[in-house]
Write a protein that holds these residues in place. Structure first.
Motif, PDB file in Angstrom:
ATOM      1  N   SER A 143      -5.235  20.435  -2.737  1.00 47.48           N
ATOM      2  CA  SER A 143      -5.662  19.076  -2.399  1.00 47.48           C
ATOM      3  C   SER A 143      -5.535  18.105  -3.568  1.00 47.48           C
ATOM      4  O   SER A 143      -4.994  16.994  -3.422  1.00 47.48           O
ATOM      5  CB  SER A 143      -7.110  19.084  -1.894  1.00 47.48           C
ATOM      6  OG  SER A 143      -7.232  19.898  -0.761  1.00 47.48           O
TER       7      SER A 143
ATOM      8  N   LYS B  99      -3.043  14.904  -3.868  1.00 45.47           N
ATOM      9  CA  LYS B  99      -3.622  13.563  -3.934  1.00 45.47           C
ATOM     10  C   LYS B  99      -3.058  12.786  -5.118  1.00 45.47           C
ATOM     11  O   LYS B  99      -2.717  11.601  -5.005  1.00 45.47           O
ATOM     12  CB  LYS B  99      -5.150  13.661  -4.049  1.00 45.47           C
ATOM     13  CG  LYS B  99      -5.849  12.319  -3.957  1.00 45.47           C
ATOM     14  CD  LYS B  99      -7.364  12.494  -3.958  1.00 45.47           C
ATOM     15  CE  LYS B  99      -8.052  11.135  -3.848  1.00 45.47           C
ATOM     16  NZ  LYS B  99      -9.532  11.284  -3.850  1.00 45.47           N
ATOM     17  N   ILE B 100      -2.939  13.464  -6.275  1.00 39.55           N
ATOM     18  CA  ILE B 100      -2.366  12.806  -7.464  1.00 39.55           C
ATOM     19  C   ILE B 100      -0.922  12.412  -7.201  1.00 39.55           C
ATOM     20  O   ILE B 100      -0.490  11.292  -7.502  1.00 39.55           O
ATOM     21  CB  ILE B 100      -2.455  13.746  -8.690  1.00 39.55           C
ATOM     22  CG1 ILE B 100      -3.931  13.970  -9.070  1.00 39.55           C
ATOM     23  CG2 ILE B 100      -1.676  13.171  -9.864  1.00 39.55           C
ATOM     24  CD1 ILE B 100      -4.129  15.017 -10.138  1.00 39.55           C
TER      25      ILE B 100
ATOM     26  N   SER C  79       0.518  11.900  -4.323  1.00 40.68           N
ATOM     27  CA  SER C  79       0.554  10.832  -3.320  1.00 40.68           C
ATOM     28  C   SER C  79       0.252   9.477  -3.944  1.00 40.68           C
ATOM     29  O   SER C  79       0.900   8.472  -3.632  1.00 40.68           O
ATOM     30  CB  SER C  79      -0.451  11.147  -2.207  1.00 40.68           C
ATOM     31  OG  SER C  79      -0.514  10.102  -1.272  1.00 40.68           O
ATOM     32  N   ASN C  80      -0.743   9.440  -4.839  1.00 36.73           N
ATOM     33  CA  ASN C  80      -1.091   8.175  -5.492  1.00 36.73           C
ATOM     34  C   ASN C  80       0.028   7.677  -6.400  1.00 36.73           C
ATOM     35  O   ASN C  80       0.290   6.470  -6.482  1.00 36.73           O
ATOM     36  CB  ASN C  80      -2.377   8.345  -6.310  1.00 36.73           C
ATOM     37  CG  ASN C  80      -3.597   8.479  -5.423  1.00 36.73           C
ATOM     38  OD1 ASN C  80      -3.596   8.020  -4.280  1.00 36.73           O
ATOM     39  ND2 ASN C  80      -4.636   9.120  -5.934  1.00 36.73           N
ATOM     40  N   LEU C  81       0.706   8.614  -7.090  1.00 35.73           N
ATOM     41  CA  LEU C  81       1.825   8.227  -7.951  1.00 35.73           C
ATOM     42  C   LEU C  81       2.986   7.664  -7.127  1.00 35.73           C
ATOM     43  O   LEU C  81       3.674   6.728  -7.550  1.00 35.73           O
ATOM     44  CB  LEU C  81       2.300   9.428  -8.769  1.00 35.73           C
ATOM     45  CG  LEU C  81       1.347   9.904  -9.879  1.00 35.73           C
ATOM     46  CD1 LEU C  81       1.854  11.194 -10.503  1.00 35.73           C
ATOM     47  CD2 LEU C  81       1.186   8.823 -10.943  1.00 35.73           C
ATOM     48  N   ARG C  82       3.178   8.229  -5.932  1.00 36.39           N
ATOM     49  CA  ARG C  82       4.259   7.745  -5.065  1.00 36.39           C
ATOM     50  C   ARG C  82       3.983   6.347  -4.529  1.00 36.39           C
ATOM     51  O   ARG C  82       4.907   5.589  -4.230  1.00 36.39           O
ATOM     52  CB  ARG C  82       4.448   8.700  -3.895  1.00 36.39           C
ATOM     53  CG  ARG C  82       5.148   9.995  -4.250  1.00 36.39           C
ATOM     54  CD  ARG C  82       5.495  10.785  -3.000  1.00 36.39           C
ATOM     55  NE  ARG C  82       6.393  10.041  -2.124  1.00 36.39           N
ATOM     56  CZ  ARG C  82       6.747  10.441  -0.913  1.00 36.39           C
ATOM     57  NH1 ARG C  82       6.236  11.553  -0.418  1.00 36.39           N
ATOM     58  NH2 ARG C  82       7.574   9.735  -0.175  1.00 36.39           N
ATOM     59  N   LYS C  83       2.708   5.995  -4.420  1.00 35.36           N
ATOM     60  CA  LYS C  83       2.341   4.680  -3.871  1.00 35.36           C
ATOM     61  C   LYS C  83       2.567   3.543  -4.866  1.00 35.36           C
ATOM     62  O   LYS C  83       2.564   2.371  -4.477  1.00 35.36           O
ATOM     63  CB  LYS C  83       0.871   4.689  -3.441  1.00 35.36           C
ATOM     64  CG  LYS C  83       0.598   5.560  -2.218  1.00 35.36           C
ATOM     65  CD  LYS C  83      -0.890   5.572  -1.893  1.00 35.36           C
ATOM     66  CE  LYS C  83      -1.191   6.496  -0.720  1.00 35.36           C
ATOM     67  NZ  LYS C  83      -2.644   6.575  -0.434  1.00 35.36           N
ATOM     68  N   ILE C  84       2.742   3.875  -6.143  1.00 36.76           N
ATOM     69  CA  ILE C  84       2.929   2.834  -7.157  1.00 36.76           C
ATOM     70  C   ILE C  84       4.329   2.229  -7.025  1.00 36.76           C
ATOM     71  O   ILE C  84       5.332   2.947  -6.990  1.00 36.76           O
ATOM     72  CB  ILE C  84       2.739   3.419  -8.574  1.00 36.76           C
ATOM     73  CG1 ILE C  84       1.316   3.962  -8.738  1.00 36.76           C
ATOM     74  CG2 ILE C  84       3.021   2.354  -9.630  1.00 36.76           C
ATOM     75  CD1 ILE C  84       1.076   4.685 -10.047  1.00 36.76           C
TER      76      ILE C  84
ATOM     77  N   TYR D  96       6.912   0.819  -8.884  1.00 40.73           N
ATOM     78  CA  TYR D  96       7.232   0.733 -10.301  1.00 40.73           C
ATOM     79  C   TYR D  96       8.089  -0.500 -10.627  1.00 40.73           C
ATOM     80  O   TYR D  96       7.897  -1.149 -11.664  1.00 40.73           O
ATOM     81  CB  TYR D  96       7.934   2.017 -10.753  1.00 40.73           C
ATOM     82  CG  TYR D  96       7.028   3.220 -10.696  1.00 40.73           C
ATOM     83  CD1 TYR D  96       6.115   3.470 -11.716  1.00 40.73           C
ATOM     84  CD2 TYR D  96       7.055   4.098  -9.610  1.00 40.73           C
ATOM     85  CE1 TYR D  96       5.268   4.574 -11.668  1.00 40.73           C
ATOM     86  CE2 TYR D  96       6.207   5.200  -9.555  1.00 40.73           C
ATOM     87  CZ  TYR D  96       5.321   5.425 -10.581  1.00 40.73           C
ATOM     88  OH  TYR D  96       4.474   6.496 -10.527  1.00 40.73           O
TER      89      TYR D  96
END
Length: 527
Positions: free
Chosen positions: A312, A316-317, A319-324, A326
């Motif tokens: 999990s 989650k980490i 997923s959050n990195l993908r949302k940035i 850049y």
């Protein structure tokens, strides 16, 4: 028990460690519906002490205790405080199938939390003083005297978060009227900020009750108190009300005995049954096979820990990195470096969001918020507000470096421990000083006021972010400085709200930091 699930769509009013509170419109009027839920941190604490999550979620007898305690306290608080304090009454209790948890319907109070210091507030902490010194402290003494040992926690003994259990309902004939809205704890009473109270009160009481205090009532002491105060109670409340209290105490005694006598083993099975994770047949079978149940529970807990850490959390980490975005981030960074208008926009957007937040909390009146918005868009908010935007922007950049680049450089061996510690300790003051010193040179060439206050304040770790708001307060006088004053108040108040465990909005911790901001504002105004 009654069915209280067939009303209009509820509106969330707030949430704490023990439950979420919704505003629900019923044929009889508005009510506050508290649906008990499982807070993750609170769950860990409950598992350690009791072997199961918050009992109000799943234990019908615990819920009955909450109901009857409110009924009893409603009358006793009237006896102790008259009209100055009352308890939000409990109307009904039942099971919420959607949340798989018990719920309690209580009186909806149209009140607010006590005011924070802010530029338009002339109250000077009178509401806070009245609540703490004239309501909460006397209430704690009365609760201890009458046997409500566990409720002392909710009344604030050693616990700064208990402040938000009270609402200011009205101001009548020069007297404040408060309401005790939350009488149910979220965690056992063993984590006071004031550790003296842990050893002088909570631990001795825990030994007396043979368990960590969690809304325990000393029934024998309560009965004795009611006998001793019988004449006074009947004279002030009436004979029928006194007999009603006696009857409710009997109900409370029965429910508390049933609740507190459950073992960890049977509580664990009962919890799983209520949450729909076991059938009646399975629960009965496990009740006869203790060892198999403990093996099952140990395996389940180990699987949850492994699942969280191995699956999990990394997902989650990632997923959050993908949302940035850049590209957008890089574009905004170069825009920040090249455009003064964009830097000013950053500052204005930040302050606007904070003003809106204060207004939504009821800590800023609409006219006061409008005044700040007008000042924000005026030209004379200009130069120093832009500099404040620069500090915010650079802070974000350097935080990203601290979180991403510096650890990589250290792990790669390119920097040592000394460089790492120097960067973490002095990074903020260094970049603020470099920027402010360059601004001083620019202002000196134009023969304008030098921002020396910003230079000095910027040297302070963490609080240096307030360098230019402090400069704005120092440079302006009277009404012109209200925007900068608000930024200082907001900064310190936010610190208090972010303190783990003992902080949060509308807590004594938040008010303490807010008061620190007030002292700084007044100091600069008096210079």
């Amino acid at each position: 028990m009654v069915d209280i699930n067939k009303d209009s769509q509820p509106k969330l009013l707030g949430a704490g460690r023990s439950g979420q509170v919704f505003l629900v419109n019923t044929p009889e009027g508005n009510i506050a519906r508290k649906i008990f839920f499982e807070d993750k941190i609170a769950n860990l604490i409950h598992y350690f002490f009791f072997g199961v999550p918050n009992p109000y979620v799943w234990n019908q007898n615990a819920l009955s205790c909450a109901y009857y305690r409110r009924k009893i306290l409603k009358q006793l608080v009237k006896y102790w405080f008259g009209f100055q304090l009352r308890v939000a009454d409990a109307f009904a209790m039942g099971w919420n199938e959607e949340f798989k948890a018990y719920q309690l319907d209580t009186e909806f109070i149209q009140g607010r939390h006590v005011q924070l210091h802010q530029p338009f507030n002339q109250n000077q902490g009178q509401e806070l003083h009245q609540l703490v010194d004239h309501i909460m402290l006397p209430l704690q003494k009365q609760l201890m005297k009458s046997g409500f040992d566990g409720l002392v926690w909710q009344a604030g003994k050693g616990s700064p978060t208990a402040l938000n259990n009270f609402l200011l309902e009205s101001y009548i004939d020069g007297e404040y009227v408060f309401v005790f809205i939350d009488c149910e704890s979220g965690v056992p009473a063993l984590f006071p900020l004031n550790f003296l109270t842990l050893f002088s009160f909570y631990l001795p009481k825990a030994f007396q009750h043979r368990a960590a205090l969690f809304d325990n009532v000393d029934i024998n002491k309560l009965k004795q108190y009611l006998v001793e105060e019988k004449v006074n109670l009947e004279n002030k409340l009436g004979i029928s009300e006194y007999l009603e209290i006696i009857e409710q105490v009997e109900h409370l005694e029965y429910a508390q005995k049933k609740w507190k006598s459950m073992t960890r083993f049977h509580s664990s099975i009962k919890y799983q049954l209520h949450k729909g994770k076991l059938t009646e047949e399975q629960a009965n079978w496990f009740a006869k096979n203790h060892l198999i149940w403990y093996i099952r529970e140990s395996g389940r807990i180990l699987w949850l820990i492994a699942k969280t850490l191995i699956i999990s959390l990394p997902l989650k980490i990632f997923s959050n990195l993908r949302k940035i975005h850049y590209q957008k981030l890089i574009w905004q960074f170069f825009k920040f470096l090249s455009s003064q208008r964009y830097r000013l926009k950053i500052a204005r957007d930040y302050v606007s969001n904070r003003v809106l937040h204060w207004q939504q909390r009821g800590q800023l009146q609409p006219e006061a918020a409008d005044d700040l918005f007008r000042r924000l868009s005026s030209e004379n908010a200009g130069a120093y507000l832009t500099d404040f935007g620069v500090h915010l922007g650079i802070k974000g950049l350097f935080k990203a470096i601290e979180l991403l680049i510096i650890p990589l450089l250290y792990s790669a061996g390119l920097i040592n421990e000394i460089v790492l510690l120097i960067w973490l300790a002095a990074g903020g003051p260094v970049y603020r000083t470099i920027y402010t010193f360059s601004r001083m040179l620019s202002e000196a060439r134009e023969n304008r006021e030098l921002p020396w206050v910003a230079l000095l304040v910027g040297l302070i770790p963490t609080f240096g972010t307030l360098a230019y708001p402090c400069q704005m307060i120092y440079s302006a006088t009277g009404k012109k400085s209200k925007l900068a004053q608000f930024i200082v108040y907001d900064f310190f108040t936010t610190l208090g709200a972010k303190i783990p465990a003992w902080g949060g909005e509308d807590t004594l911790t938040e008010h303490f930091f807010n008061n620190c901001g007030d002292k700084i504002v007044r100091w600069f105004k008096d210079r």
